[in-house]
Enzyme design. Structure first.
Site, PDB file in Angstrom:
ATOM      1  N   ASP A  35       0.825  -1.213   0.000  1.00 60.52           N
ATOM      2  CA  ASP A  35       0.000   0.000   0.000  1.00 60.52           C
ATOM      3  C   ASP A  35       0.858   1.263   0.000  1.00 60.52           C
ATOM      4  OD1 ASP A  35      -2.363   1.387  -0.004  1.00 60.52           O
ATOM      5  OD2 ASP A  35      -2.707   1.213   2.154  1.00 60.52           O
ATOM      6  N   ASN A  83     -10.373  -2.875  -7.036  1.00 55.20           N
ATOM      7  CA  ASN A  83      -9.537  -1.853  -7.684  1.00 55.20           C
ATOM      8  C   ASN A  83     -10.047  -1.416  -9.065  1.00 55.20           C
ATOM      9  OD1 ASN A  83      -6.382  -3.014  -6.280  1.00 55.20           O
ATOM     10  ND2 ASN A  83      -7.698  -1.354  -5.602  1.00 55.20           N
TER      11      ASN A  83
HETATM   12  C1  FPP Z   1      -1.868   0.193  -3.413  1.00 56.86           C
HETATM   13  O1  FPP Z   1      -1.353   1.492  -3.358  1.00 56.86           O
HETATM   14  C2  FPP Z   1      -1.251  -0.484  -4.521  1.00 56.86           C
HETATM   15  C3  FPP Z   1      -1.911  -1.008  -5.583  1.00 56.86           C
HETATM   16  C4  FPP Z   1      -3.372  -1.009  -5.743  1.00 56.86           C
HETATM   17  C5  FPP Z   1      -1.175  -1.633  -6.667  1.00 56.86           C
HETATM   18  C6  FPP Z   1       0.035  -2.355  -6.206  1.00 56.86           C
HETATM   19  C7  FPP Z   1       0.763  -2.778  -7.372  1.00 56.86           C
HETATM   20  C8  FPP Z   1       2.098  -2.747  -7.487  1.00 56.86           C
HETATM   21  C9  FPP Z   1       3.069  -2.345  -6.456  1.00 56.86           C
HETATM   22  C10 FPP Z   1       2.635  -3.254  -8.736  1.00 56.86           C
HETATM   23  C11 FPP Z   1       2.836  -4.727  -8.593  1.00 56.86           C
HETATM   24  C12 FPP Z   1       3.264  -5.216  -9.830  1.00 56.86           C
HETATM   25  C13 FPP Z   1       3.516  -6.469 -10.103  1.00 56.86           C
HETATM   26  C14 FPP Z   1       4.061  -6.764 -11.397  1.00 56.86           C
HETATM   27  C15 FPP Z   1       3.264  -7.587  -9.198  1.00 56.86           C
HETATM   28  P1  FPP Z   1      -2.350   2.690  -3.594  1.00 56.86           P
HETATM   29  O2  FPP Z   1      -2.351   3.024  -5.029  1.00 56.86           O
HETATM   30  O3  FPP Z   1      -3.689   2.323  -3.026  1.00 56.86           O
HETATM   31  O4  FPP Z   1      -1.671   3.819  -2.790  1.00 56.86           O
HETATM   32  P2  FPP Z   1      -2.443   4.910  -1.916  1.00 56.86           P
HETATM   33  O5  FPP Z   1      -3.100   4.170  -0.791  1.00 56.86           O
HETATM   34  O6  FPP Z   1      -1.345   5.793  -1.461  1.00 56.86           O
HETATM   35  O7  FPP Z   1      -3.418   5.588  -2.827  1.00 56.86           O
END
Ligand code: FPP
Length: 260
Positions: A35, A83
């Site tokens: 996250d 998502n």
């Molecule tokens: C949550 O952070 C993260 C995600 C929804 C996506 C996570 C994906 C990756 C790290 C890429 C993984 C890739 C592979 C190839 C496995 P957020 O966007 O919700 O962050 P926030 O809470 O700060 O908005």
């Protein structure tokens, strides 16, 4: 540094990074809710998508550490069934990121003896991404090292419902289903239960991740956003796990977690 080179050698026993590791108290299965990518990027005046790119780079290093620790399984939450509610441009970016990751990293992961598996409703992803997923899984299916599970279009409740559907379709006597054989119908059927669940970026919730598998997991909440969650921070979580007193509902030391 997040934006440095992508090369990060697999640390091995004797590496200073592993100095404080208790090798007899390692988790077998670690799960990570990656996250805080978006917030990390915003704080730097970047688009949220830059946070996801930085997250993938850090994930590559974390996987190398998991290999060095000889974990049985590492499961990461890449995209939840919820998502899809994000802006279309962000969803498209993430899907492209997964495809690019597979194009770029599959060979190296295979050479590292990793066995990749995607968890969730993979059949709802774009056919081109599904093809990449199937060929990466196929290439690595005989590998015997870390099982790297990437939860994509995954929801814990959805996984349990799909498991129930599989049970009904199989015609098994309902009375023969128990807590042990129910596991076989989950996406993680070959993995041990989660020992350690890590969530980065300060929030303290499970967000529909691995609901069944985390029944007795230890939880570790890190304040760093995922792009800041360095190999050192990951090792700190592993060390913290080694100091936990796990009782599984019993009394002190009633069941160990030792790998040996
Ligand atoms: C949550 O952070 C993260 C995600 C929804 C996506 C996570 C994906 C990756 C790290 C890429 C993984 C890739 C592979 C190839 C496995 P957020 O966007 O919700 O962050 P926030 O809470 O700060 O908005």
């Amino acid at each position: 540094m997040v934006w440095d080179s992508d090369t990060f050698p697999i640390p091995r026993k004797g590496d200073p990074l592993f100095e404080k590791i208790k090798w007899s108290r390692l988790p077998k299965h670690v799960a990570i809710i990656m996250d805080g990518n978006g917030r990390w990027a915003k704080r730097r005046g970047l688009f949220r998508t830059a946070g996801h790119t930085a997250g993938v780079r850090m994930l590559k290093k974390i996987l190398k550490v998991a290999i060095g620790l000889e974990l049985e399984a590492l499961t990461v939450y890449a995209f939840s069934t919820e998502n899809w509610k994000r802006p279309q441009a962000e969803v498209d970016f993430l899907m492209k990121l997964f495809a690019e990751y597979l194009d770029r990293e599959t060979q190296e992961m295979s050479e590292d003896n990793v066995r990749i598996k995607f968890l969730g409703r993979i059949d709802e992803l774009a056919p081109s991404l599904q093809n990449r997923i199937r060929s990466a899984e196929d290439l690595m299916k005989e590998n015997s090292g870390v099982r790297f599970n990437v939860a994509t279009n995954y929801g814990g409740k959805d996984e349990i419902i799909r498991a129930v559907q599989k049970i009904i379709e199989s015609g098994i006597d309902p009375n023969s289903i128990n807590e042990h054989n129910f596991d076989q119908f989950l996406d993680t059927s070959e993995d041990p239960p989660v020992d350690l669940l890590i969530r980065t970026s300060g929030d303290k919730r499970l967000s529909n991740f691995l609901l069944w598998q985390t029944a007795y997991a230890e939880f570790y909440f890190a304040n760093e956003a995922f792009p800041e969650f360095t190999p050192e921070a990951f090792v700190e979580a592993i060390i913290d796990f080694g100091n936990r007193d796990r009782r599984f509902g019993g009394l002190k030391n009633s069941k160990g977690t030792s790998k040996s």
